[in-house]
Design an enzyme around this catalytic site. Structure first.
Site, mmCIF file in Angstrom:
data_model
loop_
_atom_site.group_PDB
_atom_site.id
_atom_site.type_symbol
_atom_site.label_atom_id
_atom_site.label_comp_id
_atom_site.label_asym_id
_atom_site.label_seq_id
_atom_site.Cartn_x
_atom_site.Cartn_y
_atom_site.Cartn_z
ATOM 1 N N ASN A 133 27.531 -16.109 -27.534
ATOM 2 C CA ASN A 133 27.285 -17.849 -27.473
ATOM 3 C C ASN A 133 27.332 -18.873 -28.358
ATOM 4 O OD1 ASN A 133 26.115 -16.635 -25.645
ATOM 5 N ND2 ASN A 133 23.847 -16.301 -26.282
ATOM 6 N N ASP A 172 25.322 -21.559 -28.651
ATOM 7 C CA ASP A 172 24.531 -22.995 -28.912
ATOM 8 C C ASP A 172 23.321 -22.513 -29.675
ATOM 9 O OD1 ASP A 172 22.828 -20.163 -28.618
ATOM 10 O OD2 ASP A 172 22.843 -20.833 -26.890
ATOM 11 N N PRO A 223 22.953 -22.382 -18.599
ATOM 12 C CA PRO A 223 23.607 -21.964 -18.196
ATOM 13 C C PRO A 223 24.742 -20.899 -18.243
ATOM 14 C CG PRO A 223 24.049 -24.070 -17.495
ATOM 15 C CD PRO A 223 23.395 -24.001 -18.641
ATOM 16 N N ASP A 224 24.868 -19.457 -17.856
ATOM 17 C CA ASP A 224 25.942 -18.950 -18.073
ATOM 18 C C ASP A 224 26.962 -19.179 -17.775
ATOM 19 O OD1 ASP A 224 25.928 -17.366 -15.577
ATOM 20 O OD2 ASP A 224 24.643 -15.516 -16.191
ATOM 21 N N PHE A 225 28.473 -18.222 -17.377
ATOM 22 C CA PHE A 225 28.857 -18.229 -16.541
ATOM 23 C C PHE A 225 29.227 -17.664 -15.848
ATOM 24 C CE2 PHE A 225 32.546 -19.082 -20.234
ATOM 25 C CZ PHE A 225 32.250 -20.342 -20.854
ATOM 26 N N ARG A 226 28.965 -16.402 -15.621
ATOM 27 C CA ARG A 226 29.391 -15.531 -14.242
ATOM 28 C C ARG A 226 28.224 -15.896 -13.349
ATOM 29 N NH1 ARG A 226 32.315 -14.422 -18.425
ATOM 30 N NH2 ARG A 226 35.035 -14.932 -18.045
ATOM 31 N N HIS A 275 32.262 -16.333 -30.751
ATOM 32 C CA HIS A 275 33.558 -17.520 -30.268
ATOM 33 C C HIS A 275 33.604 -18.541 -31.715
ATOM 34 C CE1 HIS A 275 33.729 -14.873 -26.476
ATOM 35 N NE2 HIS A 275 34.035 -14.331 -27.318
HETATM 36 P P1 CNA Z 1 28.648 -14.544 -18.510
HETATM 37 O O1 CNA Z 1 29.644 -13.780 -18.276
HETATM 38 O O2 CNA Z 1 28.139 -15.536 -18.050
HETATM 39 O O3 CNA Z 1 27.707 -13.186 -18.266
HETATM 40 C C1 CNA Z 1 26.002 -13.578 -18.613
HETATM 41 C C2 CNA Z 1 25.671 -11.973 -17.901
HETATM 42 O O4 CNA Z 1 24.125 -12.043 -18.725
HETATM 43 C C3 CNA Z 1 25.912 -11.846 -17.186
HETATM 44 O O5 CNA Z 1 26.200 -10.117 -16.651
HETATM 45 C C4 CNA Z 1 24.563 -12.469 -16.185
HETATM 46 O O6 CNA Z 1 24.390 -11.131 -14.822
HETATM 47 C C5 CNA Z 1 23.473 -11.754 -17.085
HETATM 48 N N1 CNA Z 1 22.307 -12.524 -17.081
HETATM 49 C C6 CNA Z 1 22.125 -13.804 -16.923
HETATM 50 N N2 CNA Z 1 21.019 -14.054 -16.764
HETATM 51 C C7 CNA Z 1 20.325 -12.859 -17.446
HETATM 52 C C8 CNA Z 1 18.816 -12.600 -18.102
HETATM 53 N N3 CNA Z 1 17.990 -13.826 -18.150
HETATM 54 N N4 CNA Z 1 17.879 -11.776 -18.702
HETATM 55 C C9 CNA Z 1 19.502 -10.830 -18.630
HETATM 56 N N5 CNA Z 1 20.798 -11.057 -18.439
HETATM 57 C C10 CNA Z 1 20.769 -11.893 -18.109
HETATM 58 O O7 CNA Z 1 28.348 -14.802 -20.316
HETATM 59 P P2 CNA Z 1 29.336 -13.364 -21.724
HETATM 60 O O8 CNA Z 1 28.730 -14.312 -22.402
HETATM 61 O O9 CNA Z 1 29.391 -12.495 -21.498
HETATM 62 O O10 CNA Z 1 30.100 -14.563 -21.658
HETATM 63 C C11 CNA Z 1 31.160 -14.609 -22.480
HETATM 64 C C12 CNA Z 1 31.259 -16.347 -23.032
HETATM 65 C C13 CNA Z 1 29.663 -16.828 -21.864
HETATM 66 C C14 CNA Z 1 31.494 -16.641 -24.233
HETATM 67 O O11 CNA Z 1 32.899 -17.210 -24.301
HETATM 68 C C15 CNA Z 1 30.242 -17.956 -24.594
HETATM 69 O O12 CNA Z 1 30.655 -18.966 -25.208
HETATM 70 C C16 CNA Z 1 30.453 -18.402 -22.931
HETATM 71 N N6 CNA Z 1 28.763 -18.817 -22.269
HETATM 72 C C17 CNA Z 1 28.387 -19.203 -23.744
HETATM 73 C C18 CNA Z 1 27.347 -19.789 -23.503
HETATM 74 C C19 CNA Z 1 25.599 -20.391 -24.191
HETATM 75 O O13 CNA Z 1 26.286 -20.798 -25.754
HETATM 76 N N7 CNA Z 1 24.469 -20.176 -24.160
HETATM 77 C C20 CNA Z 1 26.514 -20.470 -22.240
HETATM 78 C C21 CNA Z 1 27.532 -20.271 -21.559
HETATM 79 C C22 CNA Z 1 28.846 -19.434 -21.257
#
Ligand code: CNA
Length: 299
Positions: free
Chosen positions: A119, A121, A45-48, A138
């Protein structure tokens, strides 16, 4: 989005225009910036994102705010919520997504200068990309450090701790230390790795095409790096939602950002959709689709 553009570089302010640019100009210094949105299709999952994002699903941890789980001050007082989440977030057998492999293809074609990721991951590395092509802005969990005595632990050690159901918080095994061991990912309130700044200073002025995938572009200083490329460098954002543009007020006080949809924009493109769809579309238009499929299959 306008289908024509006055840019000297992009013939049209569309994803097709960006692909045409790659075909004709053969940019050799493409920079890719990615965020959590690139890994959601891998099952992380993402954050937002409303509903599915971590911030909407942290009630069970009883935090003062959703961000607290990644704040270093809070971690010092109470590391357990972070590790509970970490155990959930890193299941075994994670695989890179088609979009990850598309970026790997840019490197195989000699077009990628560097891949900057927020990321943690480590899926970038699983594509087989040479390590020096990736900047984990990060940090990542390849290594972990004891908060008390700074002893380093490797990936195998922390993975075993995260898998061990009886271990709520990993502790240092050095005699009489017992400090909390934290993966070397950057929390809010911590400095970014030196390598991020070292590479960015050299890379961004040389960038000839900026590709941005799956990020809300709100975490600084990462988000502001979009402004560090040359003023004419084309920039493509592939995301589920429109992000990264300065508000009118911010513009008035001189904050810049992406300019797609704005009067006078000559180089920015926003393609609304998933990272995988966007990457596949680009691969198709470039004639790389079969090669991309092979890379994904071999993964
Ligand atoms: P965020 O703030 O959660 O934003 C994610 C963005 O991606 C949003 O604008 C969503 O609309 C968009 N989105 C979600 N799914 C999709 C998709 N399938 N295709 C296209 N767009 C999509 O995350 P950010 O990365 O901007 O924020 C930075 C943080 C999140 C960093 O410090 C990371 O370490 C942290 N994070 C990382 C992971 C990981 O490593 N996979 C997971 C969750 C959070």
């Amino acid at each position: 989005q306008s289908a024509t553009c006055s840019s000297r570089k992009l013939r049209s302010l569309t994803i097709e225009g960006v692909v045409e640019f790659i075909k004709t100009e053969k940019p050799k210094n493409i920079i890719v910036m990615t965020g959590a949105g690139i890994s959601t299709s891998a099952g992380i999952p993402d954050f937002r994102s409303p509903g599915s994002g971590l911030y909407d699903n942290l009630q069970k941890y009883d935090l003062p705010s959703p961000e607290a789980i990644f704040q270093i001050d809070f971690f010092e007082k109470n590391p357990e919520p972070f590790f509970t989440l970490a155990k959930e977030l890193f299941p075994e057998d994670l695989k890179p997504t088609p979009c990850h492999y598309f970026i790997r293809m840019l490197e195989k074609k000699g077009l990628l200068r560097r891949w900057y990721t927020q990321n943690i991951d480590s899926l970038e590395y699983l594509t087989g990309l040479p390590e020096d092509k990736v900047v984990t802005a990060h940090g990542n969990h390849h290594t972990s450090t004891c908060r008390k005595c700074s002893t380093k632990y490797d990936l195998g050690w922390i993975t075993a701790k995260l898998k061990d159901k009886s271990c709520k918080v990993p502790h240092c095994e050095k005699l009489s230390c017992g400090g909390v061991v934290k993966p070397d990912i950057i929390f809010f309130g911590e400095a970014l790795p030196r390598r991020f700044f070292h590479c960015a200073i050299q890379d961004f002025p040389q960038c000839d095409l900026l590709l941005i995938f799956g990020t809300s572009l709100v975490v600084q200083p990462f988000a502001s790096m979009v402004n560090e490329v040359d003023a004419e460098c084309p920039r493509l954002l592939v995301n589920l939602e429109a992000v990264g543009r300065a508000s009118r007020l911010e513009e008035m006080i001189g904050t810049t950002g992406l300019c797609y949809g704005r009067d006078g924009n000559t180089r920015d493109v926003f393609w609304k959709g998933s990272c995988d769809e966007g990457a596949r579309k680009m691969a198709d238009l470039l004639g790389w689709d079969a090669e991309l499929d092979i890379l994904i299959e071999q993964g």
